[in-house]
Design an enzyme around this catalytic site. Structure first.
Site, PDB file in Angstrom:
ATOM      1  CB  THR A 421      -0.941   0.038   1.224  1.00 29.98           C
ATOM      2  OG1 THR A 421      -1.686  -1.135   1.250  1.00 29.98           O
ATOM      3  CG2 THR A 421      -1.851   1.219   1.239  1.00 29.98           C
ATOM      4  CG  ASP A 463      -7.296  -7.039   3.097  1.00 32.71           C
ATOM      5  OD1 ASP A 463      -6.317  -7.719   3.448  1.00 32.71           O
ATOM      6  OD2 ASP A 463      -7.213  -5.822   2.843  1.00 32.71           O
ATOM      7  N   GLY A 508       0.649  -0.244   5.700  1.00 37.11           N
ATOM      8  CA  GLY A 508       1.061  -1.115   6.811  1.00 37.11           C
ATOM      9  C   GLY A 508       0.026  -2.138   7.216  1.00 37.11           C
ATOM     10  N   GLY A 509      -0.950  -2.424   6.332  1.00 34.29           N
ATOM     11  CA  GLY A 509      -1.952  -3.439   6.656  1.00 34.29           C
ATOM     12  C   GLY A 509      -2.646  -3.100   7.964  1.00 34.29           C
TER      13      GLY A 509
END
Ligand code: GLU
Length: 610
Positions: A421, A463, A508-509
């Site tokens: 991301t 996700d 960073g998820g």
């Protein structure tokens, strides 16, 4: 295997548009922190000044955005041009094969708007699509990732189009032009770019188109070589000429769907891959049906500021907001740093317990409102012992409108956090602000470049929670047709009496939520300047018995937090790669990027000065 990503300066080839833009524009935004080759766009983590600002992870993208501002474009024009450039120079994190969340503050109306350009699941998906029918257990992550199954219908291009249509002053063709030029002429590969390919080598080797683009001669590209992407330049130019329909209902979309349904697997992969590469069920109808959403932003008030964030399908706005509401019950500024960090970690865990239990695409407005209700926060805050960390995981609360007693419940599991991301922050001279986080999920997405089109596909559908845990509370994030997977992306705009104070976001998820929260606490409560708040060592407690922290955090606070019963931290080299802008009053701006993480980011202002 989880891939990490470090973004570093990527020197544009001499003559590339971004270079010209910087050189020919009135004063450069700031002196380059590390003087590079002549013509390299400036790369500096902090810039003070006026007239507009841009912060991204990449100096070429920042230079493109600043040039748009200097030529009279507004924040939305600059943000889309910078994002399109990131699709070229940060292709493993961003691009038209993915999705994201765009948050916009309109200076004229003083309102915050959002665009949900998150990928959606195709009509063919089922709740058990990520469960192996042979074994009845969820697919291994990498098997799910590198497949057609994981690809969500992309929303990024439509986000750019619609943001410009609503709030921009330039057409999409103008926003795509600098990016197309960078793609066509190329840029110099740096160590990070090479490393990201190397980490993906086995996955990339499975697909001819990916291999041709990113494994020249069967190897990751050499540092210093020129990376061109003529197919992407051509794709951008076709979109510029013919509009977004060429993607959503036209030939580019047809090629995308073909790649999903019949993954273009190489006949002779040079590196073995241990999993079958499964097709996905996305159709051209799914692509044609894709729609953006425009949810009201989340809002929580924190110490006199109004904090606006992204609503579902992101959990970011709700989780950041709930944690802030809990923290507001405590006087962090009057505490030692260790005590304040203890509160930060515990509030994160409480908010995460609720996020995992309740927040996903489709969560009712009533529950979201309750999670952001100050009375609910007061109830949750009674679980926070100022002298001792609670055993993890802590149970979720009951956002039922009846508050008073401390809540109990069953703890939920944390699903796969993503690792890729990118984020960008833009402000213009009129006071409009864009905070935009975009992604293709993992670094390298699902590893498939659409043949002939030059962009990677996302693996965003990983996700989703792959399977309901037997005996646990119902998971709100199971796959369903048209549903969007829960995100952690947290583009955040903070207002002070209706005027911008701070805008920030990060990749960073699942750690995105805690990084945004920590930077806010550092800045608002702990008396740090914005650059200090960005640089400070980070920790991430996501309601887990194994919280993560950067080595500098562990050495500074590890033993003091241990004495407060915090579980030992798992040392993680880096958490996040944030970008931010602070508004200092009298039109002053502080643009801020990472000084070190992921190789450092690039912040710039239109007119330097203090
Ligand atoms: N897919 C993740 C999310 O939406 C983002 C991935 C990342 O930041 O690395 O939360």
């Amino acid at each position: 295997m989880r891939l990490t990503k470090r973004a570093t300066a990527r020197m544009a080839v001499a003559g590339v548009v971004a270079v010209t833009l910087v050189v020919t524009s009135a004063p450069a935004s700031a002196a380059p922190a590390a003087a590079g080759h002549s013509g390299e766009p400036p790369k500096t983590p902090t810039a003070h000044g006026y007239g507009g600002a841009v912060s991204t992870v990449d100096p070429t993208a920042t230079a493109v955005g600043l040039d748009v501002l200097r030529r009279g474009g507004n924040a939305v024009d600059a943000a889309v041009a910078a994002a399109a450039t990131l699709g070229v120079t940060e292709p493993f994190s961003a691009g038209i094969g993915g999705g994201g969340f765009f948050v916009y503050y309109d200076a004229r109306t003083r309102r915050v708007h959002t665009i949900d350009g998150r990928e959606s699941a195709p009509a063919s998906i089922r709740a058990d699509s990520f469960v192996d029918p042979a074994s009845g257990t969820p697919y291994p992550f990498q098997q799910a990732r590198v497949s057609g199954l994981s690809v969500g219908v992309p929303g990024t291009l439509l986000t750019w189009h619609e943001a410009l249509r609503r709030w921009g002053s330039r057409p999409l063709s103008a926003a795509l032009a600098p990016a197309a030029e960078v793609a066509g002429r190329g840029f110099v590969v740096d160590a990070t770019f090479r490393q990201q390919v190397a980490e993906n080598e086995a996955a990339f080797a499975q697909f001819d188109a990916t291999r041709q683009l990113y494994l020249p001669g069967g190897q990751p590209p050499a540092v210093g070589s020129i990376q061109r992407n003529r197919d992407l330049a051509d794709t951008y130019r076709q979109i510029a000429r013919r509009g977004v329909d060429v993607f959503y209902t036209g030939p580019i979309g047809a090629d995308l769907v073909e790649a999903v349904r019949r993954p273009p697997v190489a006949a002779d992969p040079t590196v073995p891959w241990r999993y079958p590469i499964q097709p996905g069920g996305m159709t051209r109808a799914d692509l044609a049906r894709y729609e953006l959403r425009f949810p009201a932003p989340t809002r929580s008030d924190y110490r006199g500021y109004q904090v606006y964030g992204m609503s579902t399908p992101s959990s970011g706005g709700v989780a950041v907001g709930e944690a802030l509401n809990i923290l507001e019950r405590f006087d962090l500024a009057g505490m030692t740093v260790t005590e304040a960090l203890h509160h930060y970690l515990e509030a994160s865990a409480l908010a995460y317990a609720d996020r995992n239990r309740y927040v996903a695409d489709g969560t009712s407005r009533r529950i979201l409102d309750e999670l952001l209700n100050d009375r609910y926060a007061a109830e949750r805050a009674c679980q926070l012992d100022p002298g001792r960390a609670a055993p993890k995981p802590v149970p979720p609360g009951e956002p039922d409108g009846r508050y008073g007693d401390c809540a109990t419940g069953a703890a939920g599991a944390e699903p796969n956090p993503g690792q890729s991301t990118t984020n960008l922050t833009v402000a213009d001279r009129w006071g409009n602000v864009v905070e935009y986080t975009l992604t293709i999920e993992q670094t390298g997405g699902n590893a498939m470049v659409v043949p002939g089109r030059g962009f990677l596909l996302n693996n965003e559908l990983t996700d989703f929670t792959f399977a309901q845990t037997p005996g646990a509370a119902p998971d709100p994030n199971l796959p369903a047709p048209g549903k969007r997977p829960r995100s952690s992306m947290s583009p955040t705009i903070v207002l002070d009496d209706g005027r911008p104070f701070l805008a920030l976001g990060t990749p960073g998820g699942a750690t995105i939520i805690t990084t945004v929260l920590q930077v806010l606490v550092n800045r608002i409560d702990l008396g740090m300047s914005l650059p200090e708040a960005m640089a400070a060592p980070r920790a991430s407690q996501r309601n887990s018995a194994a919280p993560q922290a950067e080595p500098a955090f562990v050495s500074a606070y590890g033993s003091a937090l241990d004495a407060l019963d915090h579980p030992p931290f798992t040392s993680t080299a880096e958490l996040g790669a944030a970008t931010a802008i602070e508004f200092t009053g009298r039109h002053g701006l502080v643009a801020s990027a990472e000084p070190v993480r992921r190789g450092g980011g690039a912040a710039g202002v239109v007119r330097p000065g203090r």
